[in-house]
Design a protein around this motif. Structure first.
Motif, short mmCIF file in Angstrom:
data_model
loop_
_atom_site.label_atom_id
_atom_site.label_comp_id
_atom_site.label_asym_id
_atom_site.label_seq_id
_atom_site.Cartn_x
_atom_site.Cartn_y
_atom_site.Cartn_z
N VAL A 5 0.85 -1.19 0.00
CA VAL A 5 0.00 0.00 0.00
C VAL A 5 0.88 1.24 0.00
CG1 VAL A 5 -1.78 1.28 1.20
CG2 VAL A 5 -1.82 -1.23 1.22
N GLU A 6 0.78 2.01 -1.07
CA GLU A 6 1.56 3.23 -1.20
C GLU A 6 0.80 4.42 -0.60
OE1 GLU A 6 2.10 1.03 -5.25
OE2 GLU A 6 0.47 1.47 -3.85
N SER A 7 1.56 5.40 -0.17
CA SER A 7 0.99 6.66 0.30
C SER A 7 2.01 7.76 0.10
CB SER A 7 0.59 6.55 1.78
OG SER A 7 1.72 6.28 2.58
N GLY A 8 1.55 9.00 0.23
CA GLY A 8 2.46 10.13 0.19
C GLY A 8 2.47 10.92 -1.10
N GLY A 9 1.72 10.48 -2.09
CA GLY A 9 1.66 11.23 -3.32
C GLY A 9 0.88 12.52 -3.15
N GLY A 10 0.92 13.36 -4.19
CA GLY A 10 0.18 14.62 -4.12
C GLY A 10 0.61 15.57 -5.20
N LEU A 11 0.18 16.81 -5.03
CA LEU A 11 0.49 17.89 -5.97
C LEU A 11 1.58 18.76 -5.37
CD1 LEU A 11 -0.11 19.62 -8.49
CD2 LEU A 11 -1.90 20.76 -7.14
N VAL A 12 2.62 19.01 -6.14
CA VAL A 12 3.74 19.82 -5.66
C VAL A 12 4.27 20.67 -6.79
CG1 VAL A 12 5.44 18.00 -6.16
CG2 VAL A 12 5.92 19.69 -4.36
N GLY A 15 10.55 21.77 -8.30
CA GLY A 15 11.57 22.08 -7.31
C GLY A 15 11.26 21.59 -5.91
N GLY A 16 10.03 21.17 -5.71
CA GLY A 16 9.60 20.71 -4.40
C GLY A 16 9.96 19.27 -4.13
N SER A 17 9.47 18.79 -2.99
CA SER A 17 9.81 17.43 -2.53
C SER A 17 8.56 16.70 -2.07
CB SER A 17 10.81 17.49 -1.38
OG SER A 17 12.03 18.08 -1.79
N LEU A 18 8.64 15.39 -2.15
CA LEU A 18 7.63 14.49 -1.58
C LEU A 18 8.34 13.26 -1.05
CD1 LEU A 18 4.76 14.45 -4.25
CD2 LEU A 18 4.60 15.39 -1.95
N ARG A 19 7.69 12.60 -0.11
CA ARG A 19 8.20 11.32 0.38
C ARG A 19 7.10 10.28 0.24
NH1 ARG A 19 9.58 9.16 6.44
NH2 ARG A 19 11.45 7.93 5.93
N LEU A 20 7.35 9.30 -0.58
CA LEU A 20 6.42 8.20 -0.76
C LEU A 20 6.76 7.08 0.21
CD1 LEU A 20 6.28 8.00 -4.66
CD2 LEU A 20 5.05 9.54 -3.11
N SER A 21 5.72 6.43 0.69
CA SER A 21 5.90 5.27 1.56
C SER A 21 5.15 4.09 0.97
CB SER A 21 5.35 5.55 2.97
OG SER A 21 6.03 6.62 3.58
N GLY A 118 1.69 -2.67 -5.73
CA GLY A 118 0.67 -1.88 -5.07
C GLY A 118 -0.26 -1.24 -6.08
N GLN A 119 -1.21 -0.48 -5.58
CA GLN A 119 -2.20 0.17 -6.44
C GLN A 119 -1.70 1.47 -7.04
OE1 GLN A 119 -5.28 -1.16 -7.37
NE2 GLN A 119 -4.24 -2.93 -6.49
N GLY A 120 -0.65 2.01 -6.48
CA GLY A 120 -0.08 3.23 -7.01
C GLY A 120 -0.53 4.48 -6.26
N THR A 121 0.31 5.50 -6.34
CA THR A 121 -0.01 6.80 -5.76
C THR A 121 0.37 7.87 -6.78
OG1 THR A 121 0.28 8.23 -3.82
CG2 THR A 121 2.22 7.02 -4.56
N GLN A 122 -0.52 8.85 -6.95
CA GLN A 122 -0.32 9.87 -7.98
C GLN A 122 0.62 10.96 -7.47
OE1 GLN A 122 -1.76 10.22 -11.27
NE2 GLN A 122 -0.25 11.87 -11.38
N VAL A 123 1.60 11.29 -8.30
CA VAL A 123 2.48 12.43 -8.06
C VAL A 123 2.30 13.39 -9.23
CG1 VAL A 123 4.86 13.22 -7.90
CG2 VAL A 123 4.15 11.14 -6.70
N THR A 124 1.94 14.61 -8.92
CA THR A 124 1.75 15.63 -9.94
C THR A 124 2.64 16.82 -9.62
OG1 THR A 124 -0.54 14.95 -10.28
CG2 THR A 124 0.11 17.11 -11.13
N VAL A 125 3.47 17.19 -10.58
CA VAL A 125 4.40 18.31 -10.40
C VAL A 125 4.00 19.42 -11.36
CG1 VAL A 125 6.81 19.02 -10.36
CG2 VAL A 125 6.20 16.65 -9.84
N SER A 126 3.65 20.56 -10.80
CA SER A 126 3.24 21.70 -11.61
C SER A 126 4.44 22.59 -11.91
CB SER A 126 2.15 22.48 -10.89
OG SER A 126 2.66 23.02 -9.69
N SER A 127 4.38 23.21 -13.07
CA SER A 127 5.50 24.08 -13.49
C SER A 127 5.30 25.50 -13.01
CB SER A 127 5.63 24.04 -15.00
OG SER A 127 4.42 24.44 -15.61
#
Length: 127
Positions: A5-12, A15-21, A118-127
């Motif tokens: 089970v993944e978690s931690g994705g999101g919109l950033v 230049g930003g950071s995320l931590r997936l688990s 896993g089912q996946g977690t979405q990571v979206t990086v905006s410019s």
């Protein structure tokens, strides 16, 4: 049967950071090589990073080397992916995966070598 089970994705912003688990259950976590793949819209699923059973060895796609870091905590049955200096082209669904017990690290970037996903977690990086 191994469940991931993944978690931690999101919109950033770029230049930003995320931590997936990725939390694993149903199997002996410490005996499995773990990996992360990603799939962007209209593209095939591609290798991102992987880590050996003990955590001593880590492997990266060239596109993420020096920006992403994979790690694991065998006591918590969890693998992590730290994403730094994110770029819009990093936008994708990120999948955690596990190999069969004691399978090793040959063909580390081949999705066919990973038995559990896993089912996946979405990571979206905006410019």
């Amino acid at each position: 049967q191994v469940q991931l089970v993944e978690s931690g994705g999101g919109l950033v912003q770029a230049g930003g950071s995320l931590r997936l688990s990725c939390a694993a259950s149903g199997g002996t976590f410490s005996t499995r090589t773990m990996g992360w793949f990603r799939q962007a819209p209209g593209k095939e699923r591609g290798f991102v990073a992987a880590i050996s059973r003990s955590g001593d060895s880590a492997y990266y796609a060239d596109s993420v080397k020096d920006r992403f870091t994979i790690s694991r905590d065998n006591a918590k049955n969890t693998v992590y992916l730290q994403l730094n200096s994110l770029k819009p082209e990093d936008t994708a669904v990120y999948y955690c995966c596990a190999r069969r017990q004691y399978q090793g690290t040959k063909r580390i970037n081949a999705s066919q070598e990973y038995a559990y996903w896993g089912q996946g977690t979405q990571v979206t990086v905006s410019s």
